[in-house]
Enzyme design. Structure first.
Site, PDB file in Angstrom:
ATOM      1  N   ARG A  52       0.048  -1.083  -0.118  1.00 16.85           N
ATOM      2  CA  ARG A  52       0.513  -0.532  -0.055  1.00 16.85           C
ATOM      3  C   ARG A  52       0.839   0.696   0.127  1.00 16.85           C
ATOM      4  NH1 ARG A  52       2.047   1.603   3.795  1.00 16.85           N
ATOM      5  NH2 ARG A  52       0.826   3.242   3.778  1.00 16.85           N
ATOM      6  N   GLY A  53       0.014   2.685   0.059  1.00 19.27           N
ATOM      7  CA  GLY A  53       1.020   3.891   0.151  1.00 19.27           C
ATOM      8  C   GLY A  53       1.334   4.309  -1.744  1.00 19.27           C
ATOM      9  N   ALA A  54       1.116   5.071  -1.794  1.00 17.17           N
ATOM     10  CA  ALA A  54       1.397   5.726  -3.590  1.00 17.17           C
ATOM     11  C   ALA A  54       2.150   4.889  -3.950  1.00 17.17           C
ATOM     12  CB  ALA A  54       1.240   7.356  -3.469  1.00 17.17           C
ATOM     13  N   ARG A  92      -7.528  -0.110  -6.953  1.00 19.34           N
ATOM     14  CA  ARG A  92      -7.449   1.301  -5.566  1.00 19.34           C
ATOM     15  C   ARG A  92      -7.795   2.437  -6.381  1.00 19.34           C
ATOM     16  NH1 ARG A  92      -3.881   0.789  -0.824  1.00 19.34           N
ATOM     17  NH2 ARG A  92      -5.633   1.741  -0.207  1.00 19.34           N
ATOM     18  N   ASP A 246      -1.714  10.903  -1.804  1.00 22.34           N
ATOM     19  CA  ASP A 246      -1.913   9.673  -3.144  1.00 22.34           C
ATOM     20  C   ASP A 246      -2.167  10.196  -4.160  1.00 22.34           C
ATOM     21  OD1 ASP A 246      -1.996   6.790  -0.554  1.00 22.34           O
ATOM     22  OD2 ASP A 246      -2.932   8.738   0.241  1.00 22.34           O
ATOM     23  N   ASN A 256      -5.239  12.723   0.629  1.00 23.95           N
ATOM     24  CA  ASN A 256      -4.144  11.746   1.622  1.00 23.95           C
ATOM     25  C   ASN A 256      -5.524  11.042   1.800  1.00 23.95           C
ATOM     26  OD1 ASN A 256      -1.363  10.813   2.233  1.00 23.95           O
ATOM     27  ND2 ASN A 256      -1.967  11.650   3.676  1.00 23.95           N
TER      28      ASN A 256
HETATM   29  O1  MRU Z   1      -4.115   3.113   2.044  1.00 28.75           O
HETATM   30  P1  MRU Z   1      -2.663   2.791   1.776  1.00 28.75           P
HETATM   31  O2  MRU Z   1      -2.597   2.730   3.429  1.00 28.75           O
HETATM   32  O3  MRU Z   1      -2.488   2.743   0.585  1.00 28.75           O
HETATM   33  O4  MRU Z   1      -2.983   4.677   1.920  1.00 28.75           O
HETATM   34  C1  MRU Z   1      -1.693   5.584   1.550  1.00 28.75           C
HETATM   35  C2  MRU Z   1      -1.237   6.669   2.933  1.00 28.75           C
HETATM   36  O5  MRU Z   1      -0.360   5.614   3.360  1.00 28.75           O
HETATM   37  C3  MRU Z   1      -1.569   7.509   2.968  1.00 28.75           C
HETATM   38  O6  MRU Z   1      -2.105   8.425   2.526  1.00 28.75           O
HETATM   39  C4  MRU Z   1       0.136   7.931   2.782  1.00 28.75           C
HETATM   40  O7  MRU Z   1       0.354   9.529   3.537  1.00 28.75           O
HETATM   41  C5  MRU Z   1       0.412   8.397   1.190  1.00 28.75           C
HETATM   42  S1  MRU Z   1       1.180   7.999   0.309  1.00 28.75           S
HETATM   43  C6  MRU Z   1       2.717   7.978   0.298  1.00 28.75           C
END
Ligand code: MRU
Length: 370
Positions: A52-54, A92, A246, A256
């Site tokens: 997960r995470g962008a 997603r 994101d 975010n």
């Molecule tokens: O739902 P996730 O865990 O994939 O969400 C992403 C994140 O962890 C946050 O929104 C984060 O601050 C940005 S992703 C670099």
């Protein structure tokens, strides 16, 4: 970043037909490595948030497209790849890195000649996406550390206190992280630094992931309940907020993790600088109005109703709410550009304004109609 002293990226090619990831649903209590052998496995890993995470979602989509190319029937290669791309994009909706990576792969493959050339192009592109992600995050650290050093130089005593939300750390990218990269750079150069880590309900990426990775690196940190930030800011206990994103419009609106907007409001009210760190792959060059246009993921009720943790050595899930209560689970919110002090990118720091972003990225094609 190091895990128990060994360097890891969050995704890597183990063999020509095997990609490896760290299963983030098992952290912080178990460190489990998982194999991905097909595009479908990559899609499931993104959907179920093993990754997960962008940035990491983008890198996983890049390798997912490579695996799709590797296994695509030669007689319907382009069609199979387009299907894999559509499947990955559907996993997603909010992180723009996902569609960016899939489109980059489709573009690279379409330029190559025969099927073997296309597979080679997909592999080179997957590796390039991952390497650039790590390099861009490292550069974000180089630029962002100046903000922390400036506060350190101004402060008479005590650590520089940074507040962050969710996990925009090493685990959300291929390496270094976005929001955490300036923190790691400052810590490594000897700055006295401390991080307030929002727990980030409902999935607790702050409590589970950010706390874990900061701990692995030795960075002093304190996990706080999500509603604590405003109180800390009112009492001068936060010098700087840095969060990830994101998807950020090229006008500076920031999507975010849910709850970011409230932190930005509190920061504005208390004169705390509120920065957003992002590689250019997280800009959306088509969208102007974040509130109206950015798709906000809604996830399952169980993430709000239940909580998971370690109990007597076992991972257990327990019910928090009355069984029959309804819940809502919005994954992200949008912080309007006017609440953002600045954007920390791989090319430097700019204001969250269209002209300022365009000044750093004059080469990016904006494709929205207006
Ligand atoms: O739902 P996730 O865990 O994939 O969400 C992403 C994140 O962890 C946050 O929104 C984060 O601050 C940005 S992703 C670099």
């Amino acid at each position: 970043m190091n895990v128990n002293g060994t360097h890891f990226r969050t995704i890597w090619l183990q063999d020509p037909d095997r990609v490896r990831i760290i299963d983030q649903t098992r952290l912080p209590h178990r460190f489990v490595i998982e194999d991905l052998r097909t595009a479908e496995e990559a899609a499931v890993a993104i959907k179920e948030m093993h990754v997960r995470g962008a940035g990491l979602i983008g890198a996983t989509a890049g390798y997912g497209m490579y695996l799709a190319a590797l296994h695509a029937p030669r007689e319907r290669f382009d069609e199979a790849l387009a299907e894999a791309g559509a499947r990955l994009k559907a996993t997603r909706p909010t992180a723009v890195n996902l569609e960016w990576a899939v489109n980059r792969q489709l573009g690279a493959v379409s330029q190559a000649g025969d099927v073997d050339g296309k597979i080679a192009a997909a592999l080179a592109t997957a590796n390039a996406i991952a390497d650039e992600d790590a390099e861009h995050c490292r550069a974000i650290g180089r630029h962002g550390v100046a903000l922390i050093e400036e506060i350190r130089n101004r402060k008479k005593s005590g650590p520089v206190n940074v507040l962050t939300h969710c996990n925009a750390g090493w685990l959300a990218f291929v390496d270094y992280g976005s929001a955490t990269a300036p923190v790691y750079a400052a810590f490594d150069s000897g700055v006295d630094i401390h991080v307030w880590v929002d727990e980030t309900r409902p999935r607790n990426q702050g409590a589970n992931l950010t706390a874990w990775e900061l701990g692995q690196h030795g960075v002093p940190h304190t996990v706080i309940a999500d509603n604590t930030g405003g109180h800390l800011m009112q009492h001068g206990m936060v010098d700087l907020a840095i969060v990830g994103t994101d998807r950020t419009t090229h006008t500076g609106d920031v999507a975010n993790k849910i709850g970011t907007y409230l932190k930005a409001l509190a920061a504005k009210d208390n004169g705390v600088p509120f920065y957003v760190a992002l590689p250019s792959s997280t800009f959306d060059w088509k969208m102007r109005d974040g509130l109206a246009e950015i798709p906000i993921e809604q996830r399952g009720a169980d993430e709000v109703k239940y909580i998971e943790g370690l109990c007597g050595g076992e991972i257990r899930k327990v019910l928090l709410t009355p069984e029959s209560s309804r819940t809502a689970n919005y994954g992200f919110d949008v912080t309007p550009a006017r609440l953002v002090t600045g954007l920390i990118t791989e090319r430097g720091i700019c204001e969250a304004k269209e002209e300022s972003i365009a000044g750093l990225f004059p080469d990016k094609k904006r494709t929205h109609a207006s």
